[in-house]
Design a protein around this motif. Structure first.
Motif, PDB file in Angstrom:
ATOM      1  N   ASP A   1      36.078  33.476  42.359  1.00 35.84           N
ATOM      2  CA  ASP A   1      35.997  34.940  42.300  1.00 35.84           C
ATOM      3  C   ASP A   1      36.531  35.466  40.970  1.00 35.84           C
ATOM      4  OD1 ASP A   1      34.879  35.263  44.799  1.00 35.84           O
ATOM      5  OD2 ASP A   1      36.793  35.522  45.819  1.00 35.84           O
ATOM      6  N   ARG A   2      37.659  34.915  40.534  1.00 36.35           N
ATOM      7  CA  ARG A   2      38.257  35.356  39.271  1.00 36.35           C
ATOM      8  C   ARG A   2      37.318  35.077  38.097  1.00 36.35           C
ATOM      9  NH1 ARG A   2      43.759  35.910  38.227  1.00 36.35           N
ATOM     10  NH2 ARG A   2      43.852  36.233  40.469  1.00 36.35           N
ATOM     11  N   VAL A   3      36.693  33.922  38.102  1.00 38.87           N
ATOM     12  CA  VAL A   3      35.818  33.536  36.992  1.00 38.87           C
ATOM     13  C   VAL A   3      34.613  34.464  36.888  1.00 38.87           C
ATOM     14  CG1 VAL A   3      34.224  31.753  36.188  1.00 38.87           C
ATOM     15  CG2 VAL A   3      36.524  31.129  36.892  1.00 38.87           C
ATOM     16  N   VAL A   4      33.951  34.753  38.014  1.00 35.07           N
ATOM     17  CA  VAL A   4      32.745  35.583  37.917  1.00 35.07           C
ATOM     18  C   VAL A   4      33.099  37.010  37.489  1.00 35.07           C
ATOM     19  CG1 VAL A   4      31.327  34.220  39.491  1.00 35.07           C
ATOM     20  CG2 VAL A   4      32.737  36.051  40.422  1.00 35.07           C
ATOM     21  N   LYS A   5      34.251  37.501  37.903  1.00 34.42           N
ATOM     22  CA  LYS A   5      34.635  38.853  37.489  1.00 34.42           C
ATOM     23  C   LYS A   5      34.918  38.913  35.987  1.00 34.42           C
ATOM     24  CE  LYS A   5      36.377  40.241  42.021  1.00 34.42           C
ATOM     25  NZ  LYS A   5      37.556  40.356  42.900  1.00 34.42           N
ATOM     26  N   ARG A   6      35.566  37.879  35.455  1.00 34.85           N
ATOM     27  CA  ARG A   6      35.839  37.860  34.022  1.00 34.85           C
ATOM     28  C   ARG A   6      34.573  37.606  33.204  1.00 34.85           C
ATOM     29  NH1 ARG A   6      41.217  37.574  32.257  1.00 34.85           N
ATOM     30  NH2 ARG A   6      40.238  37.685  30.201  1.00 34.85           N
ATOM     31  N   THR A   7      33.584  36.966  33.808  1.00 36.85           N
ATOM     32  CA  THR A   7      32.325  36.688  33.109  1.00 36.85           C
ATOM     33  C   THR A   7      31.600  37.977  32.715  1.00 36.85           C
ATOM     34  OG1 THR A   7      32.036  34.536  34.170  1.00 36.85           O
ATOM     35  CG2 THR A   7      30.044  35.595  33.355  1.00 36.85           C
ATOM     36  N   LEU A   8      31.749  39.016  33.518  1.00 31.37           N
ATOM     37  CA  LEU A   8      31.065  40.288  33.246  1.00 31.37           C
ATOM     38  C   LEU A   8      31.387  40.794  31.845  1.00 31.37           C
ATOM     39  CD1 LEU A   8      31.597  42.177  36.639  1.00 31.37           C
ATOM     40  CD2 LEU A   8      29.569  40.936  35.886  1.00 31.37           C
ATOM     41  N   SER A   9      32.663  40.916  31.525  1.00 31.26           N
ATOM     42  CA  SER A   9      33.040  41.442  30.221  1.00 31.26           C
ATOM     43  C   SER A   9      32.839  40.414  29.112  1.00 31.26           C
ATOM     44  CB  SER A   9      34.506  41.897  30.232  1.00 31.26           C
ATOM     45  OG  SER A   9      35.363  40.805  30.520  1.00 31.26           O
ATOM     46  N   LEU A  10      32.961  39.148  29.462  1.00 31.93           N
ATOM     47  CA  LEU A  10      32.864  38.093  28.455  1.00 31.93           C
ATOM     48  C   LEU A  10      31.503  38.084  27.769  1.00 31.93           C
ATOM     49  CD1 LEU A  10      34.458  35.686  27.257  1.00 31.93           C
ATOM     50  CD2 LEU A  10      33.347  34.251  28.980  1.00 31.93           C
ATOM     51  N   VAL A  11      30.434  38.284  28.547  1.00 36.79           N
ATOM     52  CA  VAL A  11      29.086  38.241  27.953  1.00 36.79           C
ATOM     53  C   VAL A  11      28.357  39.578  28.123  1.00 36.79           C
ATOM     54  CG1 VAL A  11      28.844  35.753  28.174  1.00 36.79           C
ATOM     55  CG2 VAL A  11      28.124  37.207  30.066  1.00 36.79           C
ATOM     56  N   ASP A  12      29.128  40.656  28.367  1.00 31.67           N
ATOM     57  CA  ASP A  12      28.552  42.000  28.512  1.00 31.67           C
ATOM     58  C   ASP A  12      27.445  42.025  29.563  1.00 31.67           C
ATOM     59  OD1 ASP A  12      30.180  42.912  26.335  1.00 31.67           O
ATOM     60  OD2 ASP A  12      28.756  41.962  24.969  1.00 31.67           O
ATOM     61  N   ALA A  13      27.715  41.390  30.703  1.00 32.30           N
ATOM     62  CA  ALA A  13      26.714  41.264  31.760  1.00 32.30           C
ATOM     63  C   ALA A  13      26.877  42.365  32.803  1.00 32.30           C
ATOM     64  CB  ALA A  13      26.842  39.900  32.428  1.00 32.30           C
TER      65      ALA A  13
ATOM     66  N   LEU B   1      48.683  28.891  43.564  1.00 37.99           N
ATOM     67  CA  LEU B   1      47.930  28.725  44.803  1.00 37.99           C
ATOM     68  C   LEU B   1      47.497  27.296  45.079  1.00 37.99           C
ATOM     69  CD1 LEU B   1      45.594  31.796  44.307  1.00 37.99           C
ATOM     70  CD2 LEU B   1      47.569  31.680  45.802  1.00 37.99           C
ATOM     71  N   ASP B   2      48.013  26.339  44.295  1.00 36.63           N
ATOM     72  CA  ASP B   2      47.550  24.964  44.418  1.00 36.63           C
ATOM     73  C   ASP B   2      46.032  24.899  44.314  1.00 36.63           C
ATOM     74  OD1 ASP B   2      47.699  22.248  44.653  1.00 36.63           O
ATOM     75  OD2 ASP B   2      47.698  22.268  46.848  1.00 36.63           O
ATOM     76  N   LEU B   3      45.513  25.644  43.358  1.00 32.83           N
ATOM     77  CA  LEU B   3      44.084  25.679  43.064  1.00 32.83           C
ATOM     78  C   LEU B   3      43.243  26.031  44.288  1.00 32.83           C
ATOM     79  CD1 LEU B   3      43.760  22.835  40.479  1.00 32.83           C
ATOM     80  CD2 LEU B   3      43.179  25.208  40.132  1.00 32.83           C
ATOM     81  N   ASP B   4      43.457  27.214  44.817  1.00 35.18           N
ATOM     82  CA  ASP B   4      42.599  27.782  45.845  1.00 35.18           C
ATOM     83  C   ASP B   4      41.246  28.044  45.188  1.00 35.18           C
ATOM     84  OD1 ASP B   4      41.165  29.601  47.422  1.00 35.18           O
ATOM     85  OD2 ASP B   4      42.983  30.422  48.296  1.00 35.18           O
ATOM     86  N   LEU B   5      40.263  27.196  45.484  1.00 34.24           N
ATOM     87  CA  LEU B   5      39.013  27.218  44.731  1.00 34.24           C
ATOM     88  C   LEU B   5      38.226  28.510  44.937  1.00 34.24           C
ATOM     89  CD1 LEU B   5      37.408  25.502  42.784  1.00 34.24           C
ATOM     90  CD2 LEU B   5      36.224  24.479  44.723  1.00 34.24           C
ATOM     91  N   GLY B   6      38.252  29.043  46.165  1.00 31.02           N
ATOM     92  CA  GLY B   6      37.507  30.271  46.425  1.00 31.02           C
ATOM     93  C   GLY B   6      37.987  31.418  45.553  1.00 31.02           C
ATOM     94  N   ARG B   7      39.311  31.592  45.457  1.00 33.29           N
ATOM     95  CA  ARG B   7      39.856  32.683  44.634  1.00 33.29           C
ATOM     96  C   ARG B   7      39.642  32.415  43.151  1.00 33.29           C
ATOM     97  NH1 ARG B   7      45.682  34.579  46.508  1.00 33.29           N
ATOM     98  NH2 ARG B   7      45.359  35.891  44.678  1.00 33.29           N
ATOM     99  N   LEU B   8      39.683  31.150  42.781  1.00 30.84           N
ATOM    100  CA  LEU B   8      39.410  30.797  41.391  1.00 30.84           C
ATOM    101  C   LEU B   8      37.994  31.208  40.995  1.00 30.84           C
ATOM    102  CD1 LEU B   8      39.780  29.266  38.689  1.00 30.84           C
ATOM    103  CD2 LEU B   8      39.081  27.202  39.909  1.00 30.84           C
TER     104      LEU B   8
END
Length: 334
Positions: free
Chosen positions: A33-45, A24-31
């Motif tokens: 979104d992806r990070v916050v969704k993965r953060t949930l499982s990463l720190v059991d949040a 996506l040539d680093l589409d920052l908005g989608r990036l």
């Protein structure tokens, strides 16, 4: 120290981000979104958000879990843990938001948030925002969670650098605008709706929310490929902006979904006439590589104050009416 499995999750996220950047040539908005969704499982949040510092406020630019409905939420930097994190440039932990004077207690109560950790996001040597993990349980987060979020924040900061390497000022634009059409994205659209509704509640002036589905995109993608589909989206966005006033806000919410904020409402014929004019402006063919491709729109709208004073309710009503319009068009062509 983080466990081996959690470190592997960080590596997996890094691989995802690298792939996303290539695609996506680093589409920052989608990036984001992806990070916050993965953060949930990463720190059991229970929730996660990425907040950008804008003026004297912190603004939710990506959100997941219990924070998902809070895109566009604005907090005073001087009265929030996130703002303090930006000011100090270091990670902070809160065991109980209802007792911690550093926190915006009212905002935490609305979200149902009890514990949180925030880590700074740095861009061009400046702390520009925070990555926040949230829990409904007091005392949930530990030092290992801070370490993991710190690794993720470094990953996001590196991605932000490459996504905005030409000018620091592009960071906000890339995080709040659609990469293809350059229209405001869902986050910025909700931000504008929140602000406009608050103003409308104060001055009593009506406003309207319109939801639009672009008709014909799937047929174009299936029949002529995604380059043709992208051309159709660009043409639709161009027509949409061309059919509105400068005071209106048009946004691409994702896929073939678009939104419009009308404020003030036009006096010439009311909302129904505005929708009919816009539909006529959007419907029709356009040329792509020697072919004429057909596009159109299904539109639904809801008004403040006639249809309610709650933003979620107005969006829901506009969405329902849009799908009703879409079904009517499908039946007419059956």
């Amino acid at each position: 120290m983080p466990t081996r499995d959690k470190l592997l999750e960080v590596i997996a996220l890094q691989t995802e981000v690298a792939g996303l950047g290539l695609e996506l040539d680093l589409d920052l908005g989608r990036l984001l979104d992806r990070v916050v969704k993965r953060t949930l499982s990463l720190v059991d949040a229970d929730g996660a958000a990425l907040e950008m510092a804008e003026g004297d406020e912190m603004v939710y630019r990506a959100a997941a879990g219990m924070a998902e409905g809070s895109l566009g939420l604005r907090l005073k930097r001087s009265h929030s843990l996130s703002g303090l994190c930006v000011a100090q440039g270091r990670a902070l932990c809160c065991d109980d938001a209802l007792l911690d004077p550093r926190c915006d207690r009212a905002a935490c109560e609305r979200l149902g948030l009890r514990a949180m950790v925030v880590v700074p996001l740095r861009h061009h040597g400046v702390t520009v925002g925070v990555l926040k993990a949230m829990s409904k349980r007091a005392g949930h987060f530990e030092d290992r969670h801070l370490s993991l979020l710190g690794l993720v924040s470094q990953l996001v900061a590196a991605a932000m650098y490459f996504a905005t390497r030409y000018a620091p000022g592009e960071l906000f634009h890339k995080a709040t605008h659609d990469g293809l059409t350059d229209l405001p994205n869902r986050s910025l659209f909700l931000d504008r709706l929140h602000a406009s509704l608050a103003q409308a509640l104060r001055d009593g002036q009506p406003l309207a929310v319109m939801m639009l589905d672009m008709n014909g995109l799937k047929l174009i993608n299936d029949g002529f490929g995604h380059r043709a589909g992208d051309a159709a989206l660009l043409e639709f966005a161009r027509r949409l902006v061309g059919g509105l006033r400068q005071s209106d806000v048009a946004a691409r919410l994702g896929g073939d979904e678009f939104g419009v904020l009308l404020r003030p409402l036009a006096a010439d014929g009311g909302l129904e006439a505005t929708m009919q004019r816009l539909a006529a402006h959007l419907d029709g063919s356009f040329a792509f590589e020697g072919r004429l491709l057909q596009i159109g729109a299904s539109i639904g709208a809801a008004c403040f104050p006639e249809d309610g004073v709650d933003l979620s309710r107005l969006i829901e009503l506009a969405d329902q009416r849009m799908y009703r319009h879409k079904r009517g068009l499908q039946q007419a062509h059956a």
